[in-house]
Design an enzyme around this catalytic site. Structure first.
Site, PDB file in Angstrom:
ATOM      1  N   THR A 219       4.499  -8.368  10.693  1.00  0.00           N
ATOM      2  CA  THR A 219       4.740  -7.564   9.497  1.00  0.00           C
ATOM      3  C   THR A 219       4.369  -6.119   9.759  1.00  0.00           C
ATOM      4  O   THR A 219       3.541  -5.817  10.621  1.00  0.00           O
ATOM      5  CB  THR A 219       3.885  -8.029   8.306  1.00  0.00           C
ATOM      6  N   ASP A 220       4.976  -5.230   8.985  1.00  0.00           N
ATOM      7  CA  ASP A 220       4.385  -3.905   8.840  1.00  0.00           C
ATOM      8  C   ASP A 220       3.047  -4.108   8.138  1.00  0.00           C
ATOM      9  O   ASP A 220       2.791  -5.139   7.525  1.00  0.00           O
ATOM     10  CB  ASP A 220       5.303  -2.991   8.028  1.00  0.00           C
ATOM     11  N   TRP A 221       2.188  -3.104   8.193  1.00  0.00           N
ATOM     12  CA  TRP A 221       0.821  -3.259   7.702  1.00  0.00           C
ATOM     13  C   TRP A 221       0.807  -3.413   6.174  1.00  0.00           C
ATOM     14  O   TRP A 221       1.029  -2.464   5.435  1.00  0.00           O
ATOM     15  CB  TRP A 221      -0.013  -2.065   8.149  1.00  0.00           C
ATOM     16  N   GLY A 222       0.547  -4.651   5.728  1.00  0.00           N
ATOM     17  CA  GLY A 222       0.514  -4.928   4.296  1.00  0.00           C
ATOM     18  C   GLY A 222       1.815  -5.436   3.725  1.00  0.00           C
ATOM     19  O   GLY A 222       1.968  -5.521   2.507  1.00  0.00           O
ATOM     20  N   ALA A 223       2.783  -5.793   4.577  1.00  0.00           N
ATOM     21  CA  ALA A 223       4.105  -6.211   4.095  1.00  0.00           C
ATOM     22  C   ALA A 223       4.186  -7.699   3.764  1.00  0.00           C
ATOM     23  O   ALA A 223       5.246  -8.185   3.411  1.00  0.00           O
ATOM     24  CB  ALA A 223       5.177  -5.867   5.132  1.00  0.00           C
TER      25      ALA A 223
END
Length: 712
Positions: free
Chosen positions: A227-231
């Site tokens: 994931t992107d950070w926090g996705a």
């Protein structure tokens, strides 16, 4: 590494940890089995190795070389630049013990106002794919992995955490997936990073059609999807969809969802095992000890200037450039001394050194203290600053700042020759284009952009860059300009007609077209000749200077091949381009447009600014934003320096990110400092449910210790 053996020996708790990140930039080690941790770090145009733990874009980082951003490198039309840059960045990664670089970013430039356009290559998928693939090959040739991002349709910033990119299958496949497909098939990246947004109502992190059916089955990708950070949204759903690694991790609720799903049978063990296998292969290949040999920082600084010089685009020249060194010069514009050389956001680099245009001109002994009335040539240094262009939000308009436009007008009113030197990562309107003698676009040229700028202005180097995106006359000419970045539903009504595809087909006049770029010499091109899939063209330097030229092959109005060559005066060379055959499946043009989600009541997916609708929500919003305000005040107290600039950028970026975030993505990024039950509590309080909110805050999520904690 015997992956099957490890898979048999891992406990369910260890598997749940292995598919979760930790300490913001690391994978979880499994000490009991000797499985090491991998370190990741932001790119894509340089290394941002954080010192300690912290949020993207705001933590202090190790010194590293800030190379030209993708907006610049794509304009070189020379993949050797991104390949060499990738090799140098990888050397710095090895020195700092970084195993995987988070980049390159290859999303298309759908609209000039996207705040992250500086980090992306082009409006054209083929050019973006070729340049991105070369960077991937450069980095991975040195034993460092990459994470190609942001997969997919991450083309705006205002609502990127919860936005819904609504597009037809034809638009998605023929345009926005093409750069990723090219890179996966040609460069075999170690990992792919999924975007925050939804595609037609399904978040990328749990989009089986995107991550499994297309990426893995159709394209043959066998690496890690993170994931992107926090996705992250639904951890069990994401595993079943083909999402391996959740970042930045340390989210108790995600491990809880995995453990509960395995226990009750709603999450098949096969899905968890598959993710573990992918991560173990990645660890096995890239868990290489750090290289104790310090990189040649000066050589990398020099390389940054070489690349920047090859990227700059001479957009206009009435003969005033190159300068001969005898001119009486007047310098105007703050960017002469305070060059903007990189973007703002998670890719912000702590440069090893910075050479501005002022530094470079002073080193050459150039005299430039003439007033506008005593002088014969005026150099004006202008461009987009961090206040106007940054990750985390989209630009409000396509104009340069008003004070800069007024400055250019004043300089033009003197009647002297005026040269405008532009810095910035995005397209801007150029109302002064007909009044000035020359426009040299440096884009965001990296930490040694000043050296490149001086060499280009004085003719030591010959500009050879070509625009990797169209420069319209005005923003109102951009397709889809009416609705871009305005709401959660980002509707791609223009379909495949973006950039030059749109302007050429509808004969819309532009300021400077895609592929445009002047030189201090001249070239002739023969017509393209065809032999099967191979096309040939002879290019001749008909001028008096050595220079670079790009042969561009368009078939049915679409770029299908290119090659950059460098020729001495009078020299000719035949360029040969082989066009890869294209599958021509017919995809649907159907566009299903949903209703806008209500702004109230507030949900876990609401934009954080929506909390301001209620009394308690405003209190919560202001409390969170005060963190960014405090950092900005601290930065303002520092003396004028690169450190102050970077801290100010970090504070401004944090403010933008907090405003555009959602309670869910904030909890998925912040780990133990804002666990999932706190996010739920925020939502309940904002909606006036104070007792329910208090219960959420008091109900912690229980999970086993991480394997690294058990070892302690």
């Amino acid at each position: 590494m015997d992956i099957q053996k490890y898979k048999r020996e891992l406990t369910v708790e260890e598997k749940a940890a292995l598919v979760s990140g930790t300490a913001f930039m690391y994978t979880n080690p499994i000490p009991r089995l000797g499985i090491p941790s991998l370190c990741m770090s932001d790119g894509p145009h340089g290394l941002r190795k954080q010192i300690g733990e912290g949020d993207n874009g705001i933590s202090q980082s190790e010194p590293a070389t800030a190379f030209p951003t993708a907006a610049a490198t794509a304009s070189s039309w020379n993949p050797e630049n991104t390949r060499r840059m990738g090799e140098a960045i990888a050397e710095e990664c090895r020195y700092y013990g970084v195993h995987t670089l988070l980049g390159p970013g290859v999303n298309l430039k759908r609209n000039p106002l996207c705040g992250r356009n500086f980090e992306y290559f082009s409006e054209d998928p083929y050019l973006a794919g070729v340049m991105g693939a070369a960077e991937v090959e450069g980095v991975q040739s040195k034993g460092v992995g990459v994470s190609v991002k942001h997969f997919a349709l991450n083309n705006s910033e205002n609502f990127r955490f919860m936005g819904n990119s609504i597009a037809s299958e034809r638009t998605i496949r023929e345009l926005y997936l093409r750069p990723f497909e090219y890179i996966v098939k040609h460069a075999k990246p170690a990992t792919v990073m999924c975007a925050y947004n939804q595609i037609n109502g399904v978040y990328c992190s749990e989009n089986k059609w995107l991550l499994n059916d297309i990426l893995r089955k159709e394209w043959g990708f066998d690496g890690v999807v993170m994931t992107d950070w926090g996705a992250m949204h639904d951890r069990a759903a994401s595993l079943k969809a083909g999402l391996d690694l959740e970042m930045p991790g340390d989210t108790a609720v995600c491990r809880r969802w995995i453990l509960d799903g395995i226990a009750d049978g709603s999450l098949p063990m096969e899905a968890l095992d598959k993710a573990c296998e992918n991560i173990l292969r990645w660890v096995d290949r890239y868990a290489i000890p750090a290289d104790e040999t310090e990189p040649d920082w000066k050589a990398h600084h020099t390389l940054a200037a070489e690349i920047a010089a090859d990227c700059a685009v001479l957009m206009k020249n009435d003969g005033v450039l190159p300068l001969n060194g005898q001119e009486k010069l007047h310098i105007a514009g703050k960017l002469f001394e305070h060059m903007r050389y990189q973007g703002a956001g998670s890719s912000m680099i702590n440069p090893t050194m910075v050479t501005t245009p002022k530094d470079a001109l002073d080193a050459r002994g150039v005299k430039y203290d003439c007033s506008p009335d005593e002088c014969d040539t005026i150099l004006v240094f202008v461009g987009l600053t961090d206040e106007y262009e940054s990750e985390g939000s989209d630009r409000e308009n396509m104009r340069l700042p008003d004070d800069q436009l007024a400055l250019i007008d004043r300089m033009c009113d003197t009647g002297k020759k005026v040269v405008v030197v532009l810095f910035g990562g995005s397209v801007v309107e150029l109302p002064f284009a007909d009044r000035v003698g020359a426009i040299l676009n440096m884009f965001l040229p990296g930490q040694n952009g000043g050296t490149a700028c001086a060499k280009l202005l004085f003719g030591d180097e010959n500009p050879s860059g070509k625009l990797a995106e169209t420069w319209p006359l005005r923003y109102e000419d951009v397709p889809g300009h009416e609705s871009f970045g305005k709401s959660v539903n980002e509707i791609y009504t223009e379909g495949t007609e973006i950039g030059y595809r749109y302007y050429n087909r509808h004969k819309v006049p532009v300021r400077y077209p895609f592929g445009h770029g002047l030189s201090y010499t001249t070239f002739t091109h023969t017509e393209w000749t065809q032999d099967g899939d191979t096309y040939s063209q002879t290019v001749t330097n008909t001028g008096s200077r050595f220079g670079g030229e790009v042969a561009q092959l368009y078939i049915d109005g679409v770029l299908r091949g290119f090659q950059k060559i460098y020729l001495a005066p009078g020299e000719s060379r035949t360029v040969t381009v082989t066009v890869e055959p294209e599958d021509k499946p017919v995809y649907s043009d159907e566009l299903v447009i949903p209703q806008e989600p209500p702004k109230y009541p507030v949900t876990l997916e609401s934009r954080f600014t929506d909390l301001k609708q209620t009394f308690m929500g405003r209190i919560l919003f202001n409390a969170v934003l005060s963190v960014a305000a405090k950092q900005e005040k601290e930065a303002q107290k520092l003396p004028d320096s690169p450190e102050r600039d970077n801290k100010m950028k970090g504070a401004q970026f944090l403010r933008r990110i907090l405003e555009s975030n959602s309670p869910r993505s904030m909890s998925m990024t912040a780990g133990s400092s804002m666990p999932y039950n706190f996010a739920q509590g925020f939502v309940e309080l904002a909606n006036g449910h104070y007792i329910r909110g208090a219960k959420c805050f008091m109900t912690s999520i229980k999970v086993p210790k991480l394997p690294k904690e058990e070892q302690k």
